[in-house]
Design a protein around this motif. Structure first.
Motif, mmCIF file in Angstrom:
data_model
loop_
_atom_site.group_PDB
_atom_site.id
_atom_site.type_symbol
_atom_site.label_atom_id
_atom_site.label_comp_id
_atom_site.label_asym_id
_atom_site.label_seq_id
_atom_site.Cartn_x
_atom_site.Cartn_y
_atom_site.Cartn_z
ATOM 1 N N ALA A 67 21.411 -9.591 -2.406
ATOM 2 C CA ALA A 67 21.711 -8.156 -2.408
ATOM 3 C C ALA A 67 20.716 -7.419 -3.292
ATOM 4 O O ALA A 67 20.318 -6.287 -2.977
ATOM 5 C CB ALA A 67 23.145 -7.930 -2.895
ATOM 6 N N PHE A 68 20.283 -8.051 -4.375
ATOM 7 C CA PHE A 68 19.306 -7.422 -5.271
ATOM 8 C C PHE A 68 17.991 -7.157 -4.537
ATOM 9 O O PHE A 68 17.431 -6.070 -4.612
ATOM 10 C CB PHE A 68 19.078 -8.298 -6.503
ATOM 11 N N PHE A 69 17.482 -8.150 -3.808
ATOM 12 C CA PHE A 69 16.241 -7.955 -3.053
ATOM 13 C C PHE A 69 16.404 -6.850 -2.023
ATOM 14 O O PHE A 69 15.505 -6.024 -1.843
ATOM 15 C CB PHE A 69 15.786 -9.249 -2.369
ATOM 16 N N ASP A 70 17.535 -6.821 -1.343
ATOM 17 C CA ASP A 70 17.783 -5.775 -0.353
ATOM 18 C C ASP A 70 17.705 -4.389 -0.995
ATOM 19 O O ASP A 70 17.100 -3.474 -0.436
ATOM 20 C CB ASP A 70 19.147 -5.988 0.306
ATOM 21 N N GLU A 71 18.263 -4.253 -2.173
ATOM 22 C CA GLU A 71 18.214 -2.986 -2.916
ATOM 23 C C GLU A 71 16.771 -2.626 -3.283
ATOM 24 O O GLU A 71 16.328 -1.499 -3.080
ATOM 25 C CB GLU A 71 19.068 -3.127 -4.179
ATOM 26 N N VAL A 72 16.036 -3.595 -3.802
ATOM 27 C CA VAL A 72 14.645 -3.382 -4.193
ATOM 28 C C VAL A 72 13.797 -2.996 -2.977
ATOM 29 O O VAL A 72 13.029 -2.032 -3.010
ATOM 30 C CB VAL A 72 14.062 -4.650 -4.861
ATOM 31 N N TRP A 73 13.942 -3.750 -1.890
ATOM 32 C CA TRP A 73 13.111 -3.520 -0.708
ATOM 33 C C TRP A 73 13.457 -2.199 -0.041
ATOM 34 O O TRP A 73 12.571 -1.497 0.444
ATOM 35 C CB TRP A 73 13.241 -4.692 0.254
ATOM 36 N N PRO B 236 3.663 6.470 -8.993
ATOM 37 C CA PRO B 236 4.485 6.501 -10.217
ATOM 38 C C PRO B 236 5.922 6.013 -9.993
ATOM 39 O O PRO B 236 6.470 5.289 -10.835
ATOM 40 C CB PRO B 236 4.446 7.967 -10.634
ATOM 41 N N ALA B 237 6.518 6.363 -8.861
ATOM 42 C CA ALA B 237 7.888 5.911 -8.581
ATOM 43 C C ALA B 237 7.925 4.396 -8.416
ATOM 44 O O ALA B 237 8.844 3.730 -8.908
ATOM 45 C CB ALA B 237 8.417 6.604 -7.327
ATOM 46 N N PHE B 238 6.927 3.846 -7.727
ATOM 47 C CA PHE B 238 6.862 2.394 -7.566
ATOM 48 C C PHE B 238 6.732 1.706 -8.917
ATOM 49 O O PHE B 238 7.454 0.756 -9.213
ATOM 50 C CB PHE B 238 5.694 1.987 -6.666
ATOM 51 N N LEU B 239 5.802 2.183 -9.747
ATOM 52 C CA LEU B 239 5.574 1.541 -11.047
ATOM 53 C C LEU B 239 6.793 1.659 -11.961
ATOM 54 O O LEU B 239 7.135 0.706 -12.673
ATOM 55 C CB LEU B 239 4.341 2.144 -11.720
ATOM 56 N N THR C 37 11.643 0.392 -2.118
ATOM 57 C CA THR C 37 10.183 0.275 -2.102
ATOM 58 C C THR C 37 9.584 0.635 -0.751
ATOM 59 O O THR C 37 8.558 1.317 -0.687
ATOM 60 C CB THR C 37 9.763 -1.146 -2.514
ATOM 61 N N LYS C 38 10.198 0.207 0.322
ATOM 62 C CA LYS C 38 9.577 0.415 1.637
ATOM 63 C C LYS C 38 9.470 1.890 2.009
ATOM 64 O O LYS C 38 8.624 2.253 2.831
ATOM 65 C CB LYS C 38 10.280 -0.392 2.719
ATOM 66 N N LYS C 39 10.263 2.745 1.396
ATOM 67 C CA LYS C 39 10.168 4.190 1.662
ATOM 68 C C LYS C 39 8.883 4.787 1.085
ATOM 69 O O LYS C 39 8.492 5.889 1.448
ATOM 70 C CB LYS C 39 11.373 4.926 1.075
ATOM 71 N N LEU C 40 8.228 4.065 0.182
ATOM 72 C CA LEU C 40 7.050 4.574 -0.516
ATOM 73 C C LEU C 40 5.729 4.173 0.151
ATOM 74 O O LEU C 40 4.681 4.690 -0.203
ATOM 75 C CB LEU C 40 7.050 4.065 -1.962
ATOM 76 N N PHE C 41 5.777 3.274 1.129
ATOM 77 C CA PHE C 41 4.576 2.709 1.740
ATOM 78 C C PHE C 41 3.808 3.722 2.576
ATOM 79 O O PHE C 41 4.392 4.602 3.201
ATOM 80 C CB PHE C 41 4.927 1.540 2.653
ATOM 81 N N ASN C 42 2.484 3.514 2.627
ATOM 82 C CA ASN C 42 1.647 4.250 3.575
ATOM 83 C C ASN C 42 1.069 3.312 4.636
ATOM 84 O O ASN C 42 0.311 3.726 5.497
ATOM 85 C CB ASN C 42 0.524 5.021 2.872
ATOM 86 N N SER D 218 0.850 -1.186 0.000
ATOM 87 C CA SER D 218 0.000 0.000 0.000
ATOM 88 C C SER D 218 0.891 1.243 0.000
ATOM 89 O O SER D 218 1.777 1.385 0.849
ATOM 90 C CB SER D 218 -0.891 -0.016 1.248
ATOM 91 N N PHE D 219 0.650 2.133 -0.963
ATOM 92 C CA PHE D 219 1.528 3.276 -1.195
ATOM 93 C C PHE D 219 0.808 4.604 -0.982
ATOM 94 O O PHE D 219 -0.398 4.712 -1.198
ATOM 95 C CB PHE D 219 2.056 3.253 -2.633
#
Length: 98
Positions: free
Chosen positions: A69-75, A16-19, A78-83, A9-10
């Motif tokens: 390391a890739f998942f860590d980068e992605v997460w 737009p940043a998530f997509l 992404t987690k900064k965008l959550f609501n 949930s964003f």
């Protein structure tokens, strides 16, 4: 085979940043060892809610991806965008009618 379902949930302004980020990384996620399918859905009534569905051969394959390391980068991005706190389920696929 089992399915990983993640509810995200964003904040509306972060969609737009998530997509854009998802578009740039989806092929790398899909090509992770053991990944058989990756899908992204958006809730029809609340456009801030998304779901990812990913099919994995084994739980170890998912854990290897989640510990990469890739998942860590992605997460981290992404987690900064959550609501709201994300939710996740790992479920066994029992039947599929196509």
């Amino acid at each position: 085979m089992f399915v990983r379902i993640v509810k995200l949930s964003f904040h509306e302004e972060n969609i737009p940043a998530f997509l854009e980020n998802f578009e740039s990384i989806k092929d790398r996620i899909r090509s992770a060892p053991g990944n058989k399918l990756l899908e992204l859905y958006q809730d029809k009534n609340n456009k801030s809610i998304f779901f990812t569905y990913s099919y994995w051969e084994t739980e170890a394959d998912l854990e290897n991806y989640r510990n990469s390391a890739f998942f860590d980068e992605v997460w981290t991005f992404t987690k900064k965008l959550f609501n709201d706190k994300p939710e996740a389920w790992s479920v066994d696929k029992l039947a599929s009618l196509v």
